[in-house]
Design an enzyme around this catalytic site. Sequence first.
Site, PDB file in Angstrom:
ATOM      1  N   HIS A  77      62.515  28.263  85.033  1.00 27.80           N
ATOM      2  CA  HIS A  77      62.226  29.419  84.176  1.00 27.80           C
ATOM      3  C   HIS A  77      60.736  29.763  84.080  1.00 27.80           C
ATOM      4  O   HIS A  77      60.376  30.888  83.715  1.00 27.80           O
ATOM      5  CB  HIS A  77      62.810  29.210  82.772  1.00 27.80           C
ATOM      6  CG  HIS A  77      62.045  28.277  81.892  1.00 27.80           C
ATOM      7  ND1 HIS A  77      62.289  26.925  81.848  1.00 27.80           N
ATOM      8  CD2 HIS A  77      61.042  28.501  81.002  1.00 27.80           C
ATOM      9  CE1 HIS A  77      61.483  26.356  80.957  1.00 27.80           C
ATOM     10  NE2 HIS A  77      60.711  27.289  80.444  1.00 27.80           N
ATOM     11  N   GLU A  81      56.200  32.846  86.361  1.00 28.80           N
ATOM     12  CA  GLU A  81      55.056  33.138  85.487  1.00 28.80           C
ATOM     13  C   GLU A  81      53.864  32.230  85.766  1.00 28.80           C
ATOM     14  O   GLU A  81      52.717  32.686  85.760  1.00 28.80           O
ATOM     15  CB  GLU A  81      55.477  32.991  84.021  1.00 28.80           C
ATOM     16  CG  GLU A  81      54.336  33.288  83.046  1.00 28.80           C
ATOM     17  CD  GLU A  81      54.734  33.054  81.598  1.00 28.80           C
ATOM     18  OE1 GLU A  81      54.007  33.506  80.718  1.00 28.80           O
ATOM     19  OE2 GLU A  81      55.772  32.396  81.369  1.00 28.80           O
ATOM     20  N   ASP A  82      54.116  30.942  86.033  1.00 26.39           N
ATOM     21  CA  ASP A  82      53.027  29.965  86.040  1.00 26.39           C
ATOM     22  C   ASP A  82      52.724  29.337  87.399  1.00 26.39           C
ATOM     23  O   ASP A  82      51.847  28.470  87.486  1.00 26.39           O
ATOM     24  CB  ASP A  82      53.340  28.827  85.048  1.00 26.39           C
ATOM     25  CG  ASP A  82      53.387  29.322  83.612  1.00 26.39           C
ATOM     26  OD1 ASP A  82      52.695  30.307  83.301  1.00 26.39           O
ATOM     27  OD2 ASP A  82      54.127  28.723  82.800  1.00 26.39           O
ATOM     28  N   ASP A 144      63.981  26.860  75.402  1.00 23.78           N
ATOM     29  CA  ASP A 144      62.556  26.792  75.719  1.00 23.78           C
ATOM     30  C   ASP A 144      61.727  26.783  74.433  1.00 23.78           C
ATOM     31  O   ASP A 144      60.807  25.962  74.262  1.00 23.78           O
ATOM     32  CB  ASP A 144      62.183  27.998  76.588  1.00 23.78           C
ATOM     33  CG  ASP A 144      60.682  28.173  76.744  1.00 23.78           C
ATOM     34  OD1 ASP A 144      60.056  27.331  77.399  1.00 23.78           O
ATOM     35  OD2 ASP A 144      60.150  29.172  76.208  1.00 23.78           O
TER      36      ASP A 144
END
Length: 712
Positions: A77, A81-82, A144
């Site tokens: 997940h 993004e990272d 999360d």
Amino acid sequence: MLQEVALSADDLIGLVAAYNPKTDADRIRAAYEFGASMHDGQFRHSGEPYFTHPVTVAALLTEQRLDDATIITALLHDTIEDTKANFADISRQFGREIAELVDGVTKLTNLQLSSTETKQAENFRKLFIAMSRDMRVILVKLADRLHNMRTIKYQRPEKQVQKSRETMDIYAPLAGRMGMQWMRDELEDLSFQVLNSDRRNSIMRRFVTLRKESGDVIEKITTDLKLELKKAHISAQVSGRAKRPYSIWRKMEQKGQGFSRLADIYGFRIITENREDCYRVLGAIHARWTAVPGRFKDYISQPKSNGYRSIHTTVSGRDGKLVEMQIRTREMNDVAESGVAAHWSYRDGVRSENPFAVDPANWLKSLTERFDEADHDEFLEHVKLEMYSDQVFCFTPKGDVIKLPRGATPIDYAYGIHTSIGDRCVGAKVDGLRVPLWTRLKNGQSVEIITAEGQRPQSTWLDIATTGRAKQAIRRSLRAEDRERFIKLGRELARVAFEHMGKDATPKALATAARRLGLSDRDELLAQLGSAELAARDVVSALYPNLVTSPAVEEITRDRAVLGLASDQTSTRANCCKPIPGERIVGITYRGKGVVVHAIDCPVLVEVEDQPDRWVDLHWHAGPHAPAYDVTLELTISNDAGVLGRICTLIGEQKANISDLNFIDRKPDFYRLRIDLHLRDVEHLHMVMTALEAESNVAALHRFRDMARKPS
């Protein structure tokens, strides 16, 4: 080399296989290895490898028995993004379904839901659009957020506050609305720990004290329940737990009750085989214990909108303690525990069918259908109306939203707008129709208050209003007209009563008496005296109770004052807090010192919270104690002739002995000094302090405790 993480791929696969033997283990392992490689070299604020976070989120979702796609999404997940991975990479290796789920979670992460700007409404739109496309996106996001809140202590203080507020305002209510009450409870409590740690710690300390006083209440009541069910030949599982601190604090605030009077400190759950047994269990419980009126709810015959089914009843259980019982079947319990996740849960490799599960997608659909016709503010109001189901949101004729507790009436609504509106209220219209003022308002209703000049609040409104704000305003208004007359009469009654005892009813004496009696100020005390709500003798007694003599009773000496010690144990009083009879106490064992007796609120106890084997449950011997307990008072007094003499006289009148007196600060206009006294108990201390506080020349007074003198 890749960093090691707490849970291996095989461990995670084992958790999934436990409820879904047909899981695609190779696909989960591939996702695990891909995520580990993408996050290699990244670390969390705690210093752990970053990939421990996605793995923990995936493990949390296995507790809901979710499908492979959701577990894989949890592992990946944060990759878009990272890390250097993108949508195409995820889609190519794991398919478009997984890529869209990961992309959906990424977009939710980037939404500033706690924003106070207009864009908050638009971000809410995006949130619910993502949810309506695939509910599993929000399930991953909630897991999360739960793990991030569990490890929030490693964040910067300002970040902790921001995330906790967002969790309390958005994610916790959302989890509750989706039927995952356990997650809502934990998210709220974790946020509460950041936003109001003092109150949470206070409740936790009270739990420790209650457990020491009453033993393991949960185990005792669970045993009692199992015995009653066995007698009735009912097969059921019984479990109990203490409510979370935030839940307890919220109920204390809502009901205006102290911790000791709250019924919902402990909760017990009885899981039966079928619906009929639920009602048989209810009968067995009510036959054994006394039911509390007004605390019975049957959500089996009338389920909540999110599918929740259970019977709730509160009874007066062992030792008169009020406890809440929840009774439901296994299938009902699955829905109560999992909420929307019940739609995706697996048993033995196939999606489980639960007849009680309600698809919250219908709720989301009803929201998305309004996207095109509602502006930002209307949409935001509607979303909050749906999410915060424990409150009532009503609309003014201009479309403004008024938030009220459930059960509120038009009187509460009127005072919620403005005190002057409430005071002049003569009627109300709800959705255009005239209704009585005692009508209970519902979500989404439009309310118009009818006012008239010259109208004053009626005493009957106190029974109609439910909010503290409305009740306080009504009482204040009812007393206002006659207040001055009552104050004048009360002042004369106080003067006569004080002179009869050889005392003066000075303004400070009356103010001290008001505080002692729990009243707001001196005028309130005089008003109640004049209106006969308060007797003059009670005012005098509040200041000088020792002027009334009592028959002699044998005093308890210090050597037998403390109960709870073993035959081979000796005790000494802690120098730091110097507890006295009447105060809650606990013993702490020290090597070479025996048991040292501390007050239950002594800050030193924090240092031994993690050493329960050293704690000894103690209490004072009931009865009158000898005046043998040294207490230090610190006073600031006027530097005038005769003041110190009057102070000593007041102490003597309370039959307290001065053992030492030290000046610690001398100024031209005041002295600061410490006086050591020998007292009987906490009531004796209060009598002395009250008499001193009533003295006009005493500017400040408090009990001095030398916390530097703690045991070692």
